[in-house]
Design a protein around this motif. Sequence first.
Motif, PDB file in Angstrom:
ATOM      1  N   LYS A 202      11.207   1.881  19.353  1.00  0.00           N
ATOM      2  CA  LYS A 202      10.137   1.624  20.251  1.00  0.00           C
ATOM      3  C   LYS A 202       9.764   0.275  20.377  1.00  0.00           C
ATOM      4  CE  LYS A 202       5.651   3.413  21.123  1.00  0.00           C
ATOM      5  NZ  LYS A 202       4.145   3.911  20.423  1.00  0.00           N
TER       6      LYS A 202
ATOM      7  N   ASN B 295       6.708  -4.228  11.715  1.00  0.00           N
ATOM      8  CA  ASN B 295       6.900  -3.006  12.613  1.00  0.00           C
ATOM      9  C   ASN B 295       8.424  -2.462  12.595  1.00  0.00           C
ATOM     10  OD1 ASN B 295       4.389  -3.731  13.349  1.00  0.00           O
ATOM     11  ND2 ASN B 295       5.062  -4.774  15.076  1.00  0.00           N
TER      12      ASN B 295
ATOM     13  N   LYS C 284       0.923  -1.226  -0.049  1.00  0.00           N
ATOM     14  CA  LYS C 284      -0.082   0.008   0.092  1.00  0.00           C
ATOM     15  C   LYS C 284       0.827   1.387  -0.048  1.00  0.00           C
ATOM     16  CE  LYS C 284      -0.400  -0.632   4.989  1.00  0.00           C
ATOM     17  NZ  LYS C 284      -1.377  -0.835   6.109  1.00  0.00           N
TER      18      LYS C 284
ATOM     19  N   ILE D 115       0.037  -7.061   5.294  1.00  0.00           N
ATOM     20  CA  ILE D 115       0.843  -7.822   6.361  1.00  0.00           C
ATOM     21  C   ILE D 115       1.292  -7.363   7.653  1.00  0.00           C
ATOM     22  CG2 ILE D 115       2.069  -9.009   4.267  1.00  0.00           C
ATOM     23  CD1 ILE D 115       4.423  -6.852   4.522  1.00  0.00           C
TER      24      ILE D 115
HETATM   25  N1  LIG Z   1       0.825  -3.319   7.997  1.00  0.00           N
HETATM   26  C1  LIG Z   1       1.124  -2.414   8.225  1.00  0.00           C
HETATM   27  N2  LIG Z   1       1.075  -1.385   7.420  1.00  0.00           N
HETATM   28  C2  LIG Z   1       1.663   0.133   7.942  1.00  0.00           C
HETATM   29  N3  LIG Z   1       2.449   0.335   8.726  1.00  0.00           N
HETATM   30  C3  LIG Z   1       2.660  -0.643   9.610  1.00  0.00           C
HETATM   31  C4  LIG Z   1       2.087  -1.988   9.532  1.00  0.00           C
HETATM   32  N4  LIG Z   1       2.442  -2.926  10.511  1.00  0.00           N
HETATM   33  C5  LIG Z   1       2.909  -1.903  11.274  1.00  0.00           C
HETATM   34  N5  LIG Z   1       3.202  -0.452  10.844  1.00  0.00           N
HETATM   35  C6  LIG Z   1       4.033   0.375  11.386  1.00  0.00           C
HETATM   36  O1  LIG Z   1       5.003  -0.002  12.181  1.00  0.00           O
HETATM   37  C7  LIG Z   1       4.934   0.858  13.066  1.00  0.00           C
HETATM   38  C8  LIG Z   1       5.829   0.339  14.122  1.00  0.00           C
HETATM   39  O2  LIG Z   1       4.532  -0.434  14.663  1.00  0.00           O
HETATM   40  P1  LIG Z   1       4.475  -0.845  16.407  1.00  0.00           P
HETATM   41  O3  LIG Z   1       3.403  -1.833  16.647  1.00  0.00           O
HETATM   42  O4  LIG Z   1       5.796  -1.347  16.851  1.00  0.00           O
HETATM   43  O5  LIG Z   1       4.433   0.494  17.126  1.00  0.00           O
HETATM   44  P2  LIG Z   1       3.080   1.347  17.405  1.00  0.00           P
HETATM   45  O6  LIG Z   1       2.878   1.723  18.795  1.00  0.00           O
HETATM   46  O7  LIG Z   1       1.788   0.624  16.722  1.00  0.00           O
HETATM   47  O8  LIG Z   1       3.758   2.577  16.543  1.00  0.00           O
HETATM   48  P3  LIG Z   1       3.297   3.972  16.746  1.00  0.00           P
HETATM   49  O9  LIG Z   1       3.951   4.455  18.032  1.00  0.00           O
HETATM   50  O10 LIG Z   1       3.622   4.542  15.399  1.00  0.00           O
HETATM   51  O11 LIG Z   1       1.799   4.097  16.734  1.00  0.00           O
HETATM   52  C9  LIG Z   1       3.989   1.818  13.265  1.00  0.00           C
HETATM   53  O12 LIG Z   1       4.089   2.975  12.848  1.00  0.00           O
HETATM   54  C10 LIG Z   1       2.851   1.181  12.131  1.00  0.00           C
HETATM   55  O13 LIG Z   1       2.104   2.168  11.734  1.00  0.00           O
END
Ligand SMILES: Nc1ncnc2c1ncn2[C@@H]1O[C@H](COP(=O)(O)OP(=O)(O)OP(=O)(O)O)[C@@H](O)[C@H]1O
Length: 541
Positions: A486, A446, A360, A440
């Motif tokens: 993070k 992440n 995407k 995915i």
């Molecule tokens: N399928 C996906 N499509 C787009 N981005 C994704 C996808 N999976 C994970 N991410 C991105 O990976 C990053 C890391 O995700 P993670 O779950 O580790 O932390 P988070 O707490 O959700 O992140 P954030 O602090 O950015 O909200 C996030 O910014 C998230 O948007």
Amino acid sequence: MYFLIFHRSIVSHIDWLTLSFKDKQKEYSYRHNAESFSSVSLVGCPLTMIVISTSQLIVLPRDSLSIISFSVTLFILTLLVLFAVVEQFPKYFLQSLEKASKRMNHSLIGRCVFASVCIVILAVGNVVDTVGCAQMYHVQAVNCTSELDMGEECLYPSYFSHMTVMVLIASVLPIQPLLVAKTAIPTVIVLVGILANVALLWDLLVREDIISHRHCSSYTPAILAVSLTMLLAHLGLILLARVMEVGSRVLFLWKNEAEEQRERACDIRRKNEALVHNILPPHVAVHFLGNKKRQHEELYSQSYSEIGVLFASMPNFSDFYSEESVNNQGLECLRFLNEVISDFDALLELKKFQDIIKIKTIGSTYMAASGLNPQSTPKDDSITSRWLHLSLLVEFAFEMRKALQSINEQSFNHFVLKMGVNHGPITAGVIGARKPHYDIWGNTVNVASRMESTGKAGYIQVTEETSEILKNFGYVFEQRGLVAVKGKGQLMTFYLVGKGSDGGHQQQHSLAEPAAPTAELAEIAEETEPSDQAALLSEEQ
Ligand SMILES: Nc1ncnc2c1ncn2[C@@H]1O[C@H](COP(=O)(O)OP(=O)(O)OP(=O)(O)O)[C@@H](O)[C@H]1O
């Protein structure tokens, strides 16, 4: 009107007298539409001839001349009908004969004339027979009191009129002739029949009257009775021919409509398939299109253990985007972004990138993954076979950079890509029954996202494990240091410098190109997200 009652659907389409379609194009295609097996309807001609000759031989004992006449007519009719139906039985006849039969059946004039000739031969056979009977036996004028020689043959000439009715029936059965021919030919046959009764069989019919009504009590003269029978049968059969014609035209309309609907359905299906193929990866689209019994709620998901994930963003795009009248309330910015993303998409059309799937775009960030196609299985268990797709993902990242560079040159912009790559297990799936979306998920994704967000403009940042794999393909890395990610703590990350022994040089070259002036790069790097600041801090430590 009789046909108005039966086929209201066709009334507006046809002329009530000629029954031809008002639409000339439709009429043309109806006339030229050769129904398969239509030639089989001609079989009625020789069959009628067999019935006529058999009944005449039984009722009107005849001489050898009549037998020869029957046989010749039957023989000619059988040959003609055989020729017409050869097309239906190609295995049993010569190829040239089959071709000629096909040509005749598929030509409008050919099949019309052919069917008319068959009917005329049948009718002529009957007339010849009538004439033969009338001339063979000299009949004296008779009345109720005349002495009759009951030993004479041809005692029941009214049978010729009954046979004419049979010929009339046979003449409306064939599908091939046009309605005008189906009306004209039987009319001529009836007229000839009535003429023969009056001119040739009058005395014979009077004698038949006397034989049948010995006491000369009041009765309807045979000549009147048989002529009326022929006339009424003719009218009834013309009516039948018209009903059959209307039926055939209704069927033609329905067939055309069904064909149009089928084409429309195919068209819609093709468009739907194209749509599904556009929004879902090919192997997932095949799953959805092939699985007809799929329930709406059914979840499609697939776990993978070895996948490459790439995030590529344009950090300076948000500065570029503004909603002002000079750029048509932001429309020009979106047009530019669309051009960039479309160019990235176009790269995926290249054969070498066929196993890379665009997941995407998130704003100006492009997300892609490799190794998702279950059909692309590694040749062996070696790292270079298993992770070939990851090296292709990196190549794709390089190509994206080149594509953006060339757009920059054309549009006098200075956009740079900030990219992050990671590898590992993920879960893929399609979410939603409406507007389904393939995505995915997993730690691998992440971390890949973090590699991008904590990276530097113009660089491709990867984790240590990913760099270890990519080194097997000749890629050269530069250690960045520990980056605070993070939820993951401190991760050792690397910048991808290039490929081969001169990899460093390659990267220098790509960075030195006017993708973004060095000062601008530094500026962009400074404008990274807060988490990136932490990452940079940890790098300095
Ligand atoms: N399928 C996906 N499509 C787009 N981005 C994704 C996808 N999976 C994970 N991410 C991105 O990976 C990053 C890391 O995700 P993670 O779950 O580790 O932390 P988070 O707490 O959700 O992140 P954030 O602090 O950015 O909200 C996030 O910014 C998230 O948007």
